[in-house]
Design a protein around this motif. Structure first.
Motif, mmCIF file in Angstrom:
data_model
loop_
_atom_site.group_PDB
_atom_site.id
_atom_site.type_symbol
_atom_site.label_atom_id
_atom_site.label_comp_id
_atom_site.label_asym_id
_atom_site.label_seq_id
_atom_site.Cartn_x
_atom_site.Cartn_y
_atom_site.Cartn_z
ATOM 1 N N GLU A 172 12.891 7.793 5.913
ATOM 2 C CA GLU A 172 12.430 6.438 5.606
ATOM 3 C C GLU A 172 12.868 6.064 4.189
ATOM 4 O O GLU A 172 12.801 6.887 3.276
ATOM 5 C CB GLU A 172 10.908 6.401 5.699
ATOM 6 C CG GLU A 172 10.338 5.011 5.590
ATOM 7 C CD GLU A 172 9.316 4.720 6.680
ATOM 8 O OE1 GLU A 172 9.251 5.483 7.661
ATOM 9 O OE2 GLU A 172 8.595 3.732 6.532
ATOM 10 N N SER A 173 13.333 4.842 4.035
ATOM 11 C CA SER A 173 13.746 4.402 2.705
ATOM 12 C C SER A 173 13.334 2.956 2.467
ATOM 13 O O SER A 173 13.147 2.194 3.419
ATOM 14 C CB SER A 173 15.268 4.543 2.541
ATOM 15 O OG SER A 173 15.936 3.593 3.350
ATOM 16 N N ASN B 182 0.870 -1.167 0.000
ATOM 17 C CA ASN B 182 0.000 0.000 0.000
ATOM 18 C C ASN B 182 0.912 1.222 0.000
ATOM 19 O O ASN B 182 1.445 1.623 1.036
ATOM 20 C CB ASN B 182 -0.890 -0.021 1.246
ATOM 21 C CG ASN B 182 -1.890 1.119 1.236
ATOM 22 O OD1 ASN B 182 -1.597 2.204 0.735
ATOM 23 N ND2 ASN B 182 -3.063 0.873 1.788
ATOM 24 N N PHE B 183 1.096 1.797 -1.169
ATOM 25 C CA PHE B 183 2.044 2.902 -1.300
ATOM 26 C C PHE B 183 1.560 4.166 -0.605
ATOM 27 O O PHE B 183 2.358 4.944 -0.093
ATOM 28 C CB PHE B 183 2.370 3.157 -2.775
ATOM 29 C CG PHE B 183 3.233 2.084 -3.367
ATOM 30 C CD1 PHE B 183 2.677 1.063 -4.103
ATOM 31 C CD2 PHE B 183 4.602 2.080 -3.142
ATOM 32 C CE1 PHE B 183 3.476 0.045 -4.634
ATOM 33 C CE2 PHE B 183 5.402 1.062 -3.662
ATOM 34 C CZ PHE B 183 4.841 0.049 -4.400
ATOM 35 N N ASN C 82 6.240 14.509 2.369
ATOM 36 C CA ASN C 82 4.869 14.539 2.903
ATOM 37 C C ASN C 82 3.868 13.872 1.966
ATOM 38 O O ASN C 82 2.762 14.394 1.748
ATOM 39 C CB ASN C 82 4.429 15.988 3.157
ATOM 40 C CG ASN C 82 4.524 16.336 4.628
ATOM 41 O OD1 ASN C 82 4.999 15.548 5.433
ATOM 42 N ND2 ASN C 82 4.072 17.531 4.971
ATOM 43 N N GLY C 83 4.275 12.740 1.415
ATOM 44 C CA GLY C 83 3.369 11.977 0.570
ATOM 45 C C GLY C 83 3.297 12.452 -0.867
ATOM 46 O O GLY C 83 2.659 11.806 -1.702
ATOM 47 N N GLU C 84 3.952 13.566 -1.168
ATOM 48 C CA GLU C 84 3.900 14.089 -2.547
ATOM 49 C C GLU C 84 5.162 13.663 -3.296
ATOM 50 O O GLU C 84 6.286 13.835 -2.805
ATOM 51 C CB GLU C 84 3.808 15.610 -2.527
ATOM 52 C CG GLU C 84 3.753 16.230 -3.921
ATOM 53 C CD GLU C 84 3.781 17.749 -3.883
ATOM 54 O OE1 GLU C 84 3.586 18.319 -2.794
ATOM 55 O OE2 GLU C 84 4.027 18.360 -4.938
ATOM 56 N N LYS D 61 2.493 8.582 2.856
ATOM 57 C CA LYS D 61 1.745 9.695 3.454
ATOM 58 C C LYS D 61 2.030 9.792 4.951
ATOM 59 O O LYS D 61 2.264 8.800 5.632
ATOM 60 C CB LYS D 61 0.252 9.509 3.183
ATOM 61 C CG LYS D 61 -0.062 9.696 1.691
ATOM 62 C CD LYS D 61 -1.526 9.853 1.408
ATOM 63 C CE LYS D 61 -1.835 9.830 -0.076
ATOM 64 N NZ LYS D 61 -1.079 10.796 -0.878
ATOM 65 N N GLY D 62 2.017 11.031 5.436
ATOM 66 C CA GLY D 62 2.231 11.241 6.858
ATOM 67 C C GLY D 62 3.682 11.169 7.275
ATOM 68 O O GLY D 62 3.997 11.209 8.470
#
Lengths: 107, 148
Positions: free
Chosen positions: B76-77, B34-35, B105-107, B40-41
């Motif tokens: 995060e990676s 679930n990408f 930020n999810g973008e 996001k967040g």
């Protein structure tokens, strides 16, 4: 165009047809990577076109991707893009240097 | 019929294009990845080859170095080389054909070329500011030199 560079030739032709560039350089950088000699897998494209005017950076790259989608789907492993408008190109012709390979997964 | 599931048969009869399309289709259908949840967040997420401590690709390494240069540590990676679902799925998620891929930020921000361009012209400092990160370059004596 030579027959031993089919991918490079296809990239050049398709980008020319799709984006009518003022300047185009297609550089095979495969020799810099962990791939057999003669491979056409890693490319750098430097392209200057009015098609990039009033277009955001992401979208400039997406225009290039769209023009060479077939090669991206089937042949190309990595693609570095420098996409500029003629005005941006006049300010700077710096295209940078691609980073050295870190081994990858080998192709 | 077991020959149909043999890898050599698969490679022999299925073209690279169809193989890739099949993998992309599987990744889309897969409920394992679930990408949205992955990106996001979170302020900074990078899909890369290798890890930030041991990148296995020059472009992935360049992205990590740029972020580190701006003082962005501990982002995060995801190592796409260790998970084919993620490797193919993220390309479908962003409709972007190459790795690395950077999210703020999810973008989706872009790959190595875009990160490098933003770093060179100072835009990256502003983009980091938007996600609540103060670039380390603002605190260094030569931070102003990042603008070309």
């Amino acid at each position: 165009m030579s027959d031993d560079k089919p991918i490079e030739n296809a990239l050049r032709q398709k980008l020319t047809d799709a984006l009518k560039p003022q300047f185009l350089d297609v550089i095979n950088e495969s020799y810099m990577h962990n791939v057999p000699e003669g491979t056409e897998s890693h490319f750098k494209v430097v392209i200057v076109s009015t098609a990039f005017e009033n277009v955001k950076r992401l979208q400039k790259h997406q225009l290039v991707h769209k023009a060479i989608q077939e090669e991206l789907d089937n042949s190309i492993h990595a693609l570095s893009i420098v996409a500029k408008t003629p005005a941006e190109w006049e300010v700077s012709q710096d295209v940078g240097k691609s980073p050295p390979c870190r081994g990858g997964a080998g192709l | 019929m077991s020959f149909l599931f043999c890898k050599s048969t698969w490679n022999a009869v299925v073209s690279p294009a169809n193989r890739r399309a099949f993998m992309l289709c599987l990744a889309q259908m897969s409920s394992k990845v679930n990408f949205d949840e992955m990106v996001k967040g979170k302020p900074v997420v990078v899909f890369m080859k290798g890890t930030p401590d041991a990148p296995r690709c020059g472009f992935s390494n360049a992205v990590c170095q740029i972020l580190k240069f701006h003082g962005v540590d501990g982002f995060e990676s995801y190592d796409v080389l260790s998970n084919e679902d993620i490797r193919q799925g993220v390309k479908e998620y962003t409709k972007w054909p190459t790795i690395p891929q950077v999210f703020f930020n999810g973008e989706f921000i872009g790959g190595c070329d875009i990160m490098l361009d933003m770093h060179k012209n100072g835009e990256l400092i502003e983009e980091l500011k938007k996600i609540g990160i103060r670039s380390a370059l603002l605190d260094s004596s030569d931070g102003a030199d990042t603008k070309s």
